[in-house]
Every structure is written in structure tokens, then in C-alpha cells.
Design a protein around this motif. Sequence first.
Motif, short mmCIF file in Angstrom:
data_model
loop_
_atom_site.label_atom_id
_atom_site.label_comp_id
_atom_site.label_asym_id
_atom_site.label_seq_id
_atom_site.Cartn_x
_atom_site.Cartn_y
_atom_site.Cartn_z
N MET A 1 0.83 -1.19 0.00
CA MET A 1 0.00 0.00 0.00
C MET A 1 0.87 1.26 0.00
SD MET A 1 -3.06 1.07 0.04
CE MET A 1 -3.96 2.53 0.41
N LYS A 2 1.89 1.26 0.86
CA LYS A 2 2.78 2.43 0.96
C LYS A 2 3.53 2.63 -0.36
CE LYS A 2 5.44 5.14 3.75
NZ LYS A 2 4.98 6.43 4.14
N LYS A 3 3.93 1.52 -0.98
CA LYS A 3 4.67 1.61 -2.25
C LYS A 3 3.79 2.24 -3.33
CE LYS A 3 7.12 -1.18 -5.60
NZ LYS A 3 6.34 -1.52 -6.77
N ASN A 4 2.51 1.84 -3.38
CA ASN A 4 1.60 2.42 -4.37
C ASN A 4 1.41 3.91 -4.14
OD1 ASN A 4 1.18 0.12 -5.84
ND2 ASN A 4 -0.77 -0.39 -4.94
N ALA A 5 1.28 4.31 -2.88
CA ALA A 5 1.10 5.73 -2.57
C ALA A 5 2.32 6.54 -3.04
CB ALA A 5 0.87 5.92 -1.08
N ASN A 6 3.51 6.02 -2.79
CA ASN A 6 4.73 6.70 -3.24
C ASN A 6 4.76 6.80 -4.76
OD1 ASN A 6 5.84 7.27 -0.78
ND2 ASN A 6 7.14 5.47 -0.71
N GLU A 7 4.35 5.73 -5.43
CA GLU A 7 4.36 5.72 -6.89
C GLU A 7 3.35 6.73 -7.44
OE1 GLU A 7 4.23 2.41 -10.47
OE2 GLU A 7 4.14 1.76 -8.39
N ILE A 8 2.19 6.84 -6.79
CA ILE A 8 1.17 7.80 -7.21
C ILE A 8 1.69 9.23 -7.06
CG2 ILE A 8 -1.08 8.78 -6.60
CD1 ILE A 8 -1.94 5.85 -5.97
N PHE A 9 2.29 9.53 -5.90
CA PHE A 9 2.83 10.87 -5.68
C PHE A 9 3.93 11.19 -6.67
CE2 PHE A 9 1.32 10.30 -1.13
CZ PHE A 9 0.22 11.14 -1.31
N MET A 10 4.78 10.22 -6.97
CA MET A 10 5.87 10.44 -7.92
C MET A 10 5.33 10.70 -9.32
SD MET A 10 8.93 10.90 -7.87
CE MET A 10 10.55 10.66 -8.44
N ILE A 15 4.12 14.42 -13.75
CA ILE A 15 3.12 15.00 -14.65
C ILE A 15 3.16 16.52 -14.56
CG2 ILE A 15 0.64 15.29 -15.01
CD1 ILE A 15 0.39 12.27 -14.21
N LYS A 16 3.22 17.06 -13.35
CA LYS A 16 3.28 18.51 -13.18
C LYS A 16 4.55 19.08 -13.81
CE LYS A 16 0.53 18.61 -9.01
NZ LYS A 16 0.55 18.58 -7.57
N ARG A 17 5.67 18.40 -13.67
CA ARG A 17 6.93 18.87 -14.24
C ARG A 17 6.85 18.90 -15.77
NH1 ARG A 17 9.43 22.07 -12.30
NH2 ARG A 17 11.35 21.46 -13.29
N ALA A 20 4.71 21.73 -16.95
CA ALA A 20 5.44 23.00 -16.87
C ALA A 20 6.40 23.16 -18.04
CB ALA A 20 6.20 23.07 -15.55
N MET A 21 6.97 22.05 -18.52
CA MET A 21 7.90 22.11 -19.65
C MET A 21 7.17 22.15 -20.99
SD MET A 21 11.06 19.57 -18.78
CE MET A 21 10.20 18.25 -17.99
N GLY A 22 5.87 21.86 -20.96
CA GLY A 22 5.11 21.87 -22.21
C GLY A 22 5.21 20.59 -23.00
N ASN A 23 5.53 19.49 -22.33
CA ASN A 23 5.66 18.20 -23.00
C ASN A 23 4.35 17.41 -22.83
OD1 ASN A 23 6.36 15.69 -23.96
ND2 ASN A 23 8.39 15.69 -23.03
N GLY A 24 3.40 17.67 -23.71
CA GLY A 24 2.07 17.06 -23.62
C GLY A 24 2.06 15.57 -23.85
#
Length: 45
Positions: A1-10, A15-17, A20-24
Motif C-alpha cells: 500500500m505504501k509503495k503504491n502511494a509513493n508511486e502515485i505521488f511520484m 506530470i506537473k513537471r 510545466a515544460m510543455g511536453n504534452g
Amino acid sequence: MKKNANEIFMLQYRIKRYQAMGNGTMCQALNGKLQKLLAKQSITM
């Protein structure tokens, strides 16, 4: 469960990065991975 949460946050961070760079293309690919992971997690809960 903890591993999945870390993967989701990562994935959300990456995605946000890429947004920001404009790489759709990369952003869409990561969003697909994120949706699959979230769907899998909601089934197991």
C-alpha cells in the motif's frame, strides 16, 4: 500500500513537471499510467 502511494505521488509530480515544460505527449503517457494505478488501487481497497 505504501509503495503504491509513493508511486502515485511520484507520477503526479512528474506530470506537473512535464506540464510545466510543455511536453504534452509525456504528460498523457504518465496520466495513463496514473489512471491505471488508481483504478487498480480502488479495486483492491
